[in-house]
Design a protein around this motif. Structure first.
Motif, mmCIF file in Angstrom:
data_model
loop_
_atom_site.group_PDB
_atom_site.id
_atom_site.type_symbol
_atom_site.label_atom_id
_atom_site.label_comp_id
_atom_site.label_asym_id
_atom_site.label_seq_id
_atom_site.Cartn_x
_atom_site.Cartn_y
_atom_site.Cartn_z
ATOM 1 N N SER A 23 0.842 -1.191 0.000
ATOM 2 C CA SER A 23 0.000 0.000 0.000
ATOM 3 C C SER A 23 0.875 1.239 0.000
ATOM 4 O O SER A 23 1.668 1.449 0.927
ATOM 5 C CB SER A 23 -0.911 -0.008 1.235
ATOM 6 O OG SER A 23 -1.734 1.132 1.255
ATOM 7 N N ARG A 25 0.935 5.505 -0.324
ATOM 8 C CA ARG A 25 0.042 6.643 -0.086
ATOM 9 C C ARG A 25 0.856 7.925 0.032
ATOM 10 O O ARG A 25 1.928 7.934 0.624
ATOM 11 C CB ARG A 25 -0.783 6.420 1.178
ATOM 12 C CG ARG A 25 -1.837 7.488 1.460
ATOM 13 C CD ARG A 25 -2.636 7.123 2.691
ATOM 14 N NE ARG A 25 -3.327 5.864 2.512
ATOM 15 C CZ ARG A 25 -4.504 5.737 1.904
ATOM 16 N NH1 ARG A 25 -5.114 6.814 1.424
ATOM 17 N NH2 ARG A 25 -5.080 4.565 1.785
ATOM 18 N N ARG A 84 -2.666 9.242 -6.057
ATOM 19 C CA ARG A 84 -2.539 9.662 -4.654
ATOM 20 C C ARG A 84 -2.260 8.446 -3.764
ATOM 21 O O ARG A 84 -1.505 8.516 -2.799
ATOM 22 C CB ARG A 84 -3.842 10.361 -4.240
ATOM 23 C CG ARG A 84 -3.939 10.651 -2.754
ATOM 24 C CD ARG A 84 -3.447 12.034 -2.398
ATOM 25 N NE ARG A 84 -3.418 12.224 -0.962
ATOM 26 C CZ ARG A 84 -4.476 12.544 -0.228
ATOM 27 N NH1 ARG A 84 -5.645 12.734 -0.807
ATOM 28 N NH2 ARG A 84 -4.363 12.686 1.071
ATOM 29 N N SER A 85 -2.849 7.305 -4.088
ATOM 30 C CA SER A 85 -2.624 6.077 -3.334
ATOM 31 C C SER A 85 -2.880 4.882 -4.242
ATOM 32 O O SER A 85 -3.571 4.990 -5.262
ATOM 33 C CB SER A 85 -3.537 6.002 -2.102
ATOM 34 O OG SER A 85 -4.898 5.948 -2.499
ATOM 35 N N GLN A 87 -3.021 0.253 -3.960
ATOM 36 C CA GLN A 87 -2.899 -0.947 -3.138
ATOM 37 C C GLN A 87 -3.214 -2.171 -4.005
ATOM 38 O O GLN A 87 -4.154 -2.149 -4.794
ATOM 39 C CB GLN A 87 -3.859 -0.889 -1.950
ATOM 40 C CG GLN A 87 -3.737 -2.084 -1.000
ATOM 41 C CD GLN A 87 -4.729 -1.991 0.157
ATOM 42 O OE1 GLN A 87 -5.899 -1.710 -0.045
ATOM 43 N NE2 GLN A 87 -4.252 -2.230 1.370
#
Length: 258
Positions: A23, A25, A84-85, A87
């Motif tokens: 993940s 971020r 932005r992120s 996963q």
């Protein structure tokens, strides 16, 4: 603002074993910029990502510790670059053909958080580089390179003089640019070896490339650096004027960057 800048300048590292989620971020107003990636195994499982299943001694002896996948960087760029992120679940099927079946692998990712709106300026060696922001906005340096990069610079074509295209960069360029320009409305510096040292062989023409953003930061006001006041140990402006509170924030940001 100091916290925001620290997150932007920081080099992030994340890792996940097979069967785990990785993940990534970044903070508000920044996006992921993948720097490098590795998927495979180069250390024994007892040092990193041990197997979930019992291993016999014979199995451990046969473990491949020279296993890597060449597609990991492109996969990370496809999944996470400019977001932005992101996963996803790590497993060998994501990266194409498995170079070492039976060996548990892991993913390591190195990335930075790039401002959504940023500017880039280049100055050739011995020229002056000037940065400026509009009123009520200040400079936040994202990256700085002084030297010679593999891709070169369109603004500063190299006169190779028969020399091979090698890469050489100053190790202190970013720190110096932060010291000179961070938190100011405008600044200037010469792209010279006097300022940055000479990271290259003599005769190699260099350039300075700076990426920065302008941030609307009202508490980074000009201060008289000839007589810096001493803040209290907690850095908490309790029962003081608004001006002193602003000054305390300035000193906290400056101390962090320094």
């Amino acid at each position: 603002f100091a916290g925001y800048i620290s997150q932007v300048l920081k080099n992030y590292t994340d890792h996940a074993c097979d069967g785990e989620y990785v993940s990534l971020r970044c903070p508000h107003r920044t996006t992921i910029s993948i720097q490098s990636s590795f998927y495979g195994r180069i250390v024994p499982s007892h040092q990193m990502c041990p197997s979930r299943y019992p291993h016999s001694y014979a199995t451990l002896i046969k473990e491949d510790v020279a296993c890597s996948v060449g597609t990991s960087l492109q996969k990370m760029l496809d999944e996470c670059q400019d977001k932005r992120s992101c996963q996803f679940l790590v497993n060998s099927r994501l990266f194409g053909a498995d170079p070492c079946p039976g060996t548990g692998k892991y993913l390591i990712v190195w990335y930075k958080c790039r401002p959504n709106e940023y500017k880039s300026k280049v100055a050739c060696e011995d020229d002056k580089l000037k940065l400026s922001c509009k009123k009520s906005m200040v400079i936040a340096i994202y990256s700085a390179v002084f030297g010679r990069t593999q891709g070169g610079s369109l603004e500063c074509p190299y006169q190779t003089l028969g020399m091979p295209m090698i890469e050489c960069q100053s190790a202190t360029a970013l720190q110096l640019m932060i010291k000179r320009c961070h938190g100011k409305r405008s600044c200037s510096i010469y792209a010279s070896t006097y300022e940055f040292g000479d990271p290259c062989y003599p005769g190699i023409r260099k350039h300075l490339n700076v990426i920065y953003t302008c941030d609307n930061t009202p508490f980074l006001l000009p201060v008289d650096e000839t007589q810096p006041p001493v803040p209290n140990s907690s850095m908490e402006p309790v029962g003081v004027s608004t001006e002193m509170a602003l000054l305390s924030n300035i000193l906290a940001a400056y101390a962090f960057v320094t």
